[in-house]
Design a protein around this motif. Structure first.
Motif, PDB file in Angstrom:
ATOM      1  N   GLN A  46      17.854  -0.592  -5.188  1.00 48.81           N
ATOM      2  CA  GLN A  46      17.023   0.013  -4.221  1.00 48.81           C
ATOM      3  C   GLN A  46      17.474   1.432  -3.802  1.00 48.81           C
ATOM      4  O   GLN A  46      16.819   2.179  -3.430  1.00 48.81           O
ATOM      5  CB  GLN A  46      16.769  -0.698  -2.905  1.00 48.81           C
ATOM      6  N   GLU A 100      11.820  -7.175  -1.297  1.00 47.15           N
ATOM      7  CA  GLU A 100      12.393  -7.067  -0.092  1.00 47.15           C
ATOM      8  C   GLU A 100      12.581  -8.689   0.531  1.00 47.15           C
ATOM      9  O   GLU A 100      11.820  -9.544   0.179  1.00 47.15           O
ATOM     10  CB  GLU A 100      11.087  -6.498   0.796  1.00 47.15           C
ATOM     11  N   ARG A 124       2.273  -4.554   4.609  1.00 53.70           N
ATOM     12  CA  ARG A 124       3.337  -4.248   3.899  1.00 53.70           C
ATOM     13  C   ARG A 124       2.938  -3.175   2.647  1.00 53.70           C
ATOM     14  O   ARG A 124       3.381  -2.098   2.320  1.00 53.70           O
ATOM     15  CB  ARG A 124       4.075  -5.524   3.124  1.00 53.70           C
ATOM     16  N   PHE A 125       1.880  -3.756   1.839  1.00 49.06           N
ATOM     17  CA  PHE A 125       1.562  -3.257   0.591  1.00 49.06           C
ATOM     18  C   PHE A 125       0.525  -1.851   0.888  1.00 49.06           C
ATOM     19  O   PHE A 125       0.465  -0.933   0.018  1.00 49.06           O
ATOM     20  CB  PHE A 125       0.580  -3.947  -0.177  1.00 49.06           C
ATOM     21  N   ALA A 170       9.747   1.636  -6.783  1.00 50.98           N
ATOM     22  CA  ALA A 170       8.995   1.192  -5.684  1.00 50.98           C
ATOM     23  C   ALA A 170       8.289  -0.039  -5.565  1.00 50.98           C
ATOM     24  O   ALA A 170       8.655  -0.711  -4.541  1.00 50.98           O
ATOM     25  CB  ALA A 170       8.387   2.499  -4.902  1.00 50.98           C
ATOM     26  N   ILE A 171       7.724  -0.280  -6.353  1.00 55.07           N
ATOM     27  CA  ILE A 171       6.990  -1.471  -6.361  1.00 55.07           C
ATOM     28  C   ILE A 171       7.743  -2.633  -6.666  1.00 55.07           C
ATOM     29  O   ILE A 171       7.882  -3.701  -5.935  1.00 55.07           O
ATOM     30  CB  ILE A 171       5.713  -1.378  -7.424  1.00 55.07           C
ATOM     31  N   THR A 205       7.241  -8.547 -12.179  1.00 55.28           N
ATOM     32  CA  THR A 205       7.105  -9.042 -10.794  1.00 55.28           C
ATOM     33  C   THR A 205       6.998 -10.307 -11.080  1.00 55.28           C
ATOM     34  O   THR A 205       7.497 -11.464 -10.592  1.00 55.28           O
ATOM     35  CB  THR A 205       6.119  -8.789 -10.054  1.00 55.28           C
ATOM     36  N   HIS A 260      10.902  -2.705  -5.989  1.00 56.93           N
ATOM     37  CA  HIS A 260      11.703  -2.866  -4.892  1.00 56.93           C
ATOM     38  C   HIS A 260      11.261  -3.550  -3.716  1.00 56.93           C
ATOM     39  O   HIS A 260      11.646  -4.346  -2.851  1.00 56.93           O
ATOM     40  CB  HIS A 260      12.445  -1.594  -4.408  1.00 56.93           C
ATOM     41  N   SER A 261       9.771  -3.404  -3.535  1.00 50.84           N
ATOM     42  CA  SER A 261       9.007  -4.069  -2.523  1.00 50.84           C
ATOM     43  C   SER A 261       8.990  -5.523  -2.918  1.00 50.84           C
ATOM     44  O   SER A 261       9.008  -6.215  -1.737  1.00 50.84           O
ATOM     45  CB  SER A 261       7.676  -3.362  -2.597  1.00 50.84           C
ATOM     46  N   HIS A 266      13.778   6.384  -3.560  1.00 49.90           N
ATOM     47  CA  HIS A 266      12.830   6.546  -2.194  1.00 49.90           C
ATOM     48  C   HIS A 266      11.651   7.062  -2.277  1.00 49.90           C
ATOM     49  O   HIS A 266      11.652   8.229  -2.296  1.00 49.90           O
ATOM     50  CB  HIS A 266      13.822   7.042  -1.276  1.00 49.90           C
ATOM     51  N   LEU A 275       2.891   1.195   1.063  1.00 54.25           N
ATOM     52  CA  LEU A 275       3.522   1.493  -0.170  1.00 54.25           C
ATOM     53  C   LEU A 275       2.254   2.234  -1.017  1.00 54.25           C
ATOM     54  O   LEU A 275       2.443   3.074  -1.901  1.00 54.25           O
ATOM     55  CB  LEU A 275       3.834   0.279  -1.009  1.00 54.25           C
TER      56      LEU A 275
END
Length: 216
Positions: free
Chosen positions: A207, A101, A65-66, A94-95, A167, A97-98, A211, A69
């Motif tokens: 989100q 997920e 996943r990362f 972006a981080i 986070t 929103h990741s 993008h 990114l």
């Protein structure tokens, strides 16, 4: 014994694609290798051929996943399509929103005390990519007089620490009001350390506004 396909990555992806929804639906602790093999319709030996343990499968999911990114972030650092403040804004969002997920369930799994070493390893690996990327953007912004940091390397470390606080708050299930406060505070602190206007950044949990994959 299950037949091993010529391209190992095909089987690896099949295992990860099967394991992820099981981890998210049943919980990491309650999911077993047997659950994964039953869902795939293969022998346990096939899974163990690629992964020595359930923990390795989780680590494989995190890395998959990362890695995408982080590759996008590196591309963003060298893009000519955005101003330096916008690059930092896009990367941080972006981080964030990741981490959200699938309702943040993967972050929850990583925050489990049994898996905290995987989370810490992921953070260290991410820093190896984020540090030079952010430094590149800050140096560009300084040259173009968007930023005026006294110590660019310290500014990078501060941004990474601020991101970790955000986070961690998400992992702790902070309320929407609390998260809004975290994000506003982060905007102000990052603006201060980079010596730019307070309203130059907009961090958001929405989100649809951001993008990274739109970078050309």
């Amino acid at each position: 014994m299950a037949r091993i396909p010529q391209d190992p990555q095909i089987r690896i992806d099949e295992i990860l694609d099967t394991a992820e929804p099981l981890f998210l639906a049943n919980g990491y602790r309650k999911t077993t290798i047997l659950d994964i093999t039953k869902k795939m319709g293969v022998a346990k030996g096939m899974v163990y051929y690629y992964f020595k343990s359930k923990e390795e499968i989780l680590e494989g999911l995190v890395n998959r996943r990362f890695s995408v990114l982080l590759a996008d972030i590196t591309q963003m650092a060298y893009s000519n399509d955005f101003t330096p403040p916008r690059k930092i804004e896009l990367i941080l969002n972006a981080i964030i929103h990741s981490a959200q997920e699938k309702d943040g369930l993967l972050l929850d799994i990583l925050s489990d005390e049994q898996n905290i070493h995987i989370k810490n390893k992921m953070v260290r690996q991410a820093a190896l990519v984020l540090n030079p990327s952010l430094l590149k953007i800050i140096e560009e912004g300084t040259q173009k007089e968007w930023f005026h940091p006294s110590q660019p390397d310290i500014a990078v470390n501060f941004i990474l620490s601020t991101l970790r606080c955000i986070t961690d708050a998400m992992s702790d299930k902070a309320s929407g009001e609390q998260m809004a406060c975290y994000l506003k505070t982060a905007e102000s602190l990052i603006a201060t350390v980079l010596a730019m206007p307070d309203n130059a950044l907009c961090l958001s949990l929405e989100q649809k506004q951001f993008h990274l994959n739109s970078v050309g």
